[in-house]
Design an enzyme around this catalytic site. Structure first.
Site, PDB file in Angstrom:
ATOM      1  N   SER A 244     -10.697 -49.640  -8.179  1.00  0.00           N
ATOM      2  CA  SER A 244      -9.770 -50.827  -8.074  1.00  0.00           C
ATOM      3  C   SER A 244      -8.450 -50.763  -8.089  1.00  0.00           C
ATOM      4  O   SER A 244      -7.607 -51.674  -7.675  1.00  0.00           O
ATOM      5  CB  SER A 244     -10.460 -52.013  -8.572  1.00  0.00           C
ATOM      6  OG  SER A 244     -11.683 -52.089  -8.688  1.00  0.00           O
TER       7      SER A 244
ATOM      8  N   HIS B  40     -11.904 -49.293  -0.943  1.00  0.00           N
ATOM      9  CA  HIS B  40     -12.243 -50.163  -1.705  1.00  0.00           C
ATOM     10  C   HIS B  40     -13.249 -51.169  -1.466  1.00  0.00           C
ATOM     11  O   HIS B  40     -12.683 -52.157  -0.434  1.00  0.00           O
ATOM     12  CB  HIS B  40     -10.976 -50.635  -2.462  1.00  0.00           C
ATOM     13  CG  HIS B  40     -11.168 -51.625  -3.733  1.00  0.00           C
ATOM     14  ND1 HIS B  40     -10.632 -52.801  -3.835  1.00  0.00           N
ATOM     15  CD2 HIS B  40     -11.931 -51.676  -4.594  1.00  0.00           C
ATOM     16  CE1 HIS B  40     -10.805 -53.639  -4.762  1.00  0.00           C
ATOM     17  NE2 HIS B  40     -11.835 -52.714  -5.401  1.00  0.00           N
TER      18      HIS B  40
ATOM     19  N   GLU C 178     -10.881 -52.248   1.738  1.00  0.00           N
ATOM     20  CA  GLU C 178      -9.338 -51.726   1.817  1.00  0.00           C
ATOM     21  C   GLU C 178      -9.411 -50.267   1.895  1.00  0.00           C
ATOM     22  O   GLU C 178      -9.941 -49.648   1.007  1.00  0.00           O
ATOM     23  CB  GLU C 178      -8.326 -52.245   0.420  1.00  0.00           C
ATOM     24  CG  GLU C 178      -8.459 -53.964   0.472  1.00  0.00           C
ATOM     25  CD  GLU C 178      -7.647 -54.020  -1.047  1.00  0.00           C
ATOM     26  OE1 GLU C 178      -6.716 -54.697  -1.091  1.00  0.00           O
ATOM     27  OE2 GLU C 178      -8.377 -53.754  -2.017  1.00  0.00           O
TER      28      GLU C 178
ATOM     29  N   ASN D 103      -6.494 -57.034  -5.198  1.00  0.00           N
ATOM     30  CA  ASN D 103      -6.331 -57.278  -6.628  1.00  0.00           C
ATOM     31  C   ASN D 103      -5.255 -57.786  -6.996  1.00  0.00           C
ATOM     32  O   ASN D 103      -5.153 -58.148  -8.349  1.00  0.00           O
ATOM     33  CB  ASN D 103      -7.083 -56.026  -7.520  1.00  0.00           C
ATOM     34  CG  ASN D 103      -8.490 -56.076  -7.449  1.00  0.00           C
ATOM     35  OD1 ASN D 103      -9.064 -57.186  -7.432  1.00  0.00           O
ATOM     36  ND2 ASN D 103      -9.166 -54.903  -7.396  1.00  0.00           N
TER      37      ASN D 103
HETATM   38  N1  CAA Z   1     -27.737 -58.067   2.633  1.00  0.00           N
HETATM   39  C1  CAA Z   1     -27.514 -58.719   3.688  1.00  0.00           C
HETATM   40  N2  CAA Z   1     -27.107 -60.176   3.049  1.00  0.00           N
HETATM   41  C2  CAA Z   1     -27.730 -60.681   1.871  1.00  0.00           C
HETATM   42  C3  CAA Z   1     -27.992 -59.625   0.599  1.00  0.00           C
HETATM   43  C4  CAA Z   1     -28.119 -58.132   1.276  1.00  0.00           C
HETATM   44  N3  CAA Z   1     -28.518 -57.379   0.212  1.00  0.00           N
HETATM   45  N4  CAA Z   1     -28.268 -60.466  -0.332  1.00  0.00           N
HETATM   46  C5  CAA Z   1     -27.858 -61.568   0.107  1.00  0.00           C
HETATM   47  N5  CAA Z   1     -27.590 -61.545   1.233  1.00  0.00           N
HETATM   48  C6  CAA Z   1     -26.971 -62.814   1.896  1.00  0.00           C
HETATM   49  C7  CAA Z   1     -27.982 -64.174   1.399  1.00  0.00           C
HETATM   50  O1  CAA Z   1     -29.107 -63.997   2.119  1.00  0.00           O
HETATM   51  C8  CAA Z   1     -27.102 -65.241   1.748  1.00  0.00           C
HETATM   52  O2  CAA Z   1     -27.082 -65.675   2.983  1.00  0.00           O
HETATM   53  P1  CAA Z   1     -26.679 -67.238   3.455  1.00  0.00           P
HETATM   54  O3  CAA Z   1     -25.448 -67.456   2.927  1.00  0.00           O
HETATM   55  O4  CAA Z   1     -26.716 -66.891   5.125  1.00  0.00           O
HETATM   56  O5  CAA Z   1     -27.911 -67.856   2.926  1.00  0.00           O
HETATM   57  C9  CAA Z   1     -25.822 -64.924   1.169  1.00  0.00           C
HETATM   58  O6  CAA Z   1     -25.771 -63.352   1.239  1.00  0.00           O
HETATM   59  C10 CAA Z   1     -25.180 -65.203  -0.264  1.00  0.00           C
HETATM   60  O7  CAA Z   1     -26.224 -64.695  -1.139  1.00  0.00           O
HETATM   61  P2  CAA Z   1     -26.727 -65.415  -2.437  1.00  0.00           P
HETATM   62  O8  CAA Z   1     -28.083 -65.838  -2.499  1.00  0.00           O
HETATM   63  O9  CAA Z   1     -26.315 -64.292  -3.548  1.00  0.00           O
HETATM   64  O10 CAA Z   1     -26.061 -66.679  -2.564  1.00  0.00           O
HETATM   65  P3  CAA Z   1     -24.618 -67.431  -3.073  1.00  0.00           P
HETATM   66  O11 CAA Z   1     -24.707 -68.456  -2.075  1.00  0.00           O
HETATM   67  O12 CAA Z   1     -24.857 -67.851  -4.462  1.00  0.00           O
HETATM   68  O13 CAA Z   1     -23.383 -66.473  -3.032  1.00  0.00           O
HETATM   69  C11 CAA Z   1     -21.933 -65.032  -3.521  1.00  0.00           C
HETATM   70  C12 CAA Z   1     -23.072 -65.633  -3.931  1.00  0.00           C
HETATM   71  C13 CAA Z   1     -22.103 -64.167  -2.399  1.00  0.00           C
HETATM   72  C14 CAA Z   1     -21.459 -63.896  -4.590  1.00  0.00           C
HETATM   73  C15 CAA Z   1     -20.866 -65.973  -3.249  1.00  0.00           C
HETATM   74  O14 CAA Z   1     -20.573 -67.002  -4.409  1.00  0.00           O
HETATM   75  C16 CAA Z   1     -19.374 -65.153  -3.091  1.00  0.00           C
HETATM   76  O15 CAA Z   1     -19.066 -64.845  -2.007  1.00  0.00           O
HETATM   77  N6  CAA Z   1     -18.524 -65.182  -4.276  1.00  0.00           N
HETATM   78  C17 CAA Z   1     -17.320 -64.700  -4.239  1.00  0.00           C
HETATM   79  C18 CAA Z   1     -17.425 -63.145  -4.611  1.00  0.00           C
HETATM   80  C19 CAA Z   1     -16.094 -62.638  -4.472  1.00  0.00           C
HETATM   81  O16 CAA Z   1     -15.028 -63.018  -4.477  1.00  0.00           O
HETATM   82  N7  CAA Z   1     -16.447 -61.228  -4.785  1.00  0.00           N
HETATM   83  C20 CAA Z   1     -14.836 -60.201  -4.667  1.00  0.00           C
HETATM   84  C21 CAA Z   1     -14.685 -59.883  -6.126  1.00  0.00           C
HETATM   85  S1  CAA Z   1     -13.545 -58.860  -6.238  1.00  0.00           S
HETATM   86  C22 CAA Z   1     -14.092 -57.373  -6.138  1.00  0.00           C
HETATM   87  O17 CAA Z   1     -15.319 -56.948  -5.882  1.00  0.00           O
HETATM   88  C23 CAA Z   1     -13.124 -56.232  -6.001  1.00  0.00           C
HETATM   89  C24 CAA Z   1     -12.702 -55.730  -7.424  1.00  0.00           C
HETATM   90  O18 CAA Z   1     -12.139 -54.712  -7.418  1.00  0.00           O
HETATM   91  C25 CAA Z   1     -12.744 -56.400  -8.685  1.00  0.00           C
END
Ligand code: CAA
Length: 284
Positions: A118, A139, A151, A190
């Protein structure tokens, strides 16, 4: 890219291995020990099962993905890989060691050695190998199977061919939207996201607002899928701290400096979802 290697099967590595295997590649996953390997395999399996249960992935595709995956603690199994994606903990020494090992074991002279770091400069990892032109940043975002962004970060020495191959792989078989970033700590996302998360932690630490109100404010008021403290729990407090430290070291700007609460919670093992306790509590 039919033969893929993934090093590290934590939050990010398991997601990367899942999407690579679902895209039809033969995927070898390497972890440091049997325990970490079993935990990673269980995480990947639970993600695949959820994808099937929610109708996102047909059972046949999940079965094919399972058949495409093999798990090992033996780095030499990566010898014939066309691309290896490293996703171990955000620790420069550890990642450098992994790249030095990959340089020794991967025999394909055209293989791409990618890192999911990251924040660590790609050039530092590239210089641990004898083939810096084939080292690149890839990334991903957590959860990897759900979030569509990658990325791509080329260092000063990455070849145009390596960059083109990785763009093609990420946007083709892996189905991701690719953005490019220069080799600077934090890259694009980030560098914007971490100061926001740190501001929320400072707000909590100073008693300005409760954790619940900070997160509700951003979810309900700004339509973010989750609030900044829940997002820090998802990313992991240790990872957030490591990224903030890299950003601060590179730019020396106060908004990148990790607040003491983040450091203390990390030191206490309150790492967020993965330890079931961070700013919020999570059930087993
Ligand atoms: N494959 C495909 N789809 C999947 C899956 C998989 N393995 N697992 C889950 N899904 C689908 C689910 O079916 C669901 O679909 P629908 O919305 O169509 O129903 C969707 O993905 C979301 O799944 P969840 O059940 O987990 O549901 P949620 O609605 O609680 O969402 C979340 C959780 C996806 C985490 C959402 O809250 C979100 O996008 N949060 C933001 C996350 C974010 O910002 N991440 C970036 C972090 S920064 C980073 O990673 C980089 C770094 O370097 C720090």
């Amino acid at each position: 890219m039919e033969r893929v290697g993934v090093v590290g099967c934590g939050l990010m590595g398991s997601g990367i291995a899942e999407i690579a295997a679902r895209a039809g590649a033969d995927v070898v996953v390497v972890e440091r020990d049997r325990e970490a390997l079993a935990a990673g395999q269980a995480r990947l399996e639970s993600s695949l099962s959820r994808a099937v249960a929610s109708g996102k992935v047909p059972e046949a595709e999940a079965s094919e993905a399972r058949a495409n995956l093999s798990y090992t603690t033996d780095f030499t199994r990566l010898t014939d890989r066309q691309i290896v994606i490293e996703a171990v903990a955000e620790n420069e020494e550890l990642k450098t060691e992994v790249f030095a090992t990959l340089d020794k074991v991967v025999s394909d002279p055209d293989a791409v050695l990618a890192t999911n770091t990251s924040s660590i400069p790609i050039i530092k990892l590239a210089m641990a190998t004898g083939r810096p032109e084939q080292v690149i940043g890839m990334h991903f975002f957590n959860p990897v199977p759900v979030l569509k962004l990658v990325e791509v970060i080329s260092s000063l020495l990455t070849s145009a061919e390596t960059t083109a191959r990785v763009h093609e792989y990420a946007s083709g078989p892996l189905g991701k939207k690719v953005i490019t970033s220069p080799d600077r700590a934090g890259f694009v996302v980030n560098a914007l996201l971490i100061p926001y998360l740190l501001s929320a932690i400072r707000m909590l630490e100073s008693g300005f607002a409760s954790a619940e109100d900070i997160d509700t404010g951003m979810v309900v008021g700004c339509a973010h899928p989750m609030g900044p403290l829940a997002l820090t729990d998802l990313i992991g407090l240790d990872t957030t701290l490591a990224v903030a430290e890299s950003l601060y070291e590179e730019f020396k700007e106060p908004h990148f400096a990790p607040p003491p609460l983040l450091s203390r919670m990390s030191q206490a093992g309150l790492l967020g979802r993965k330890s079931r306790q961070g700013f919020f509590s999570y059930k087993a």
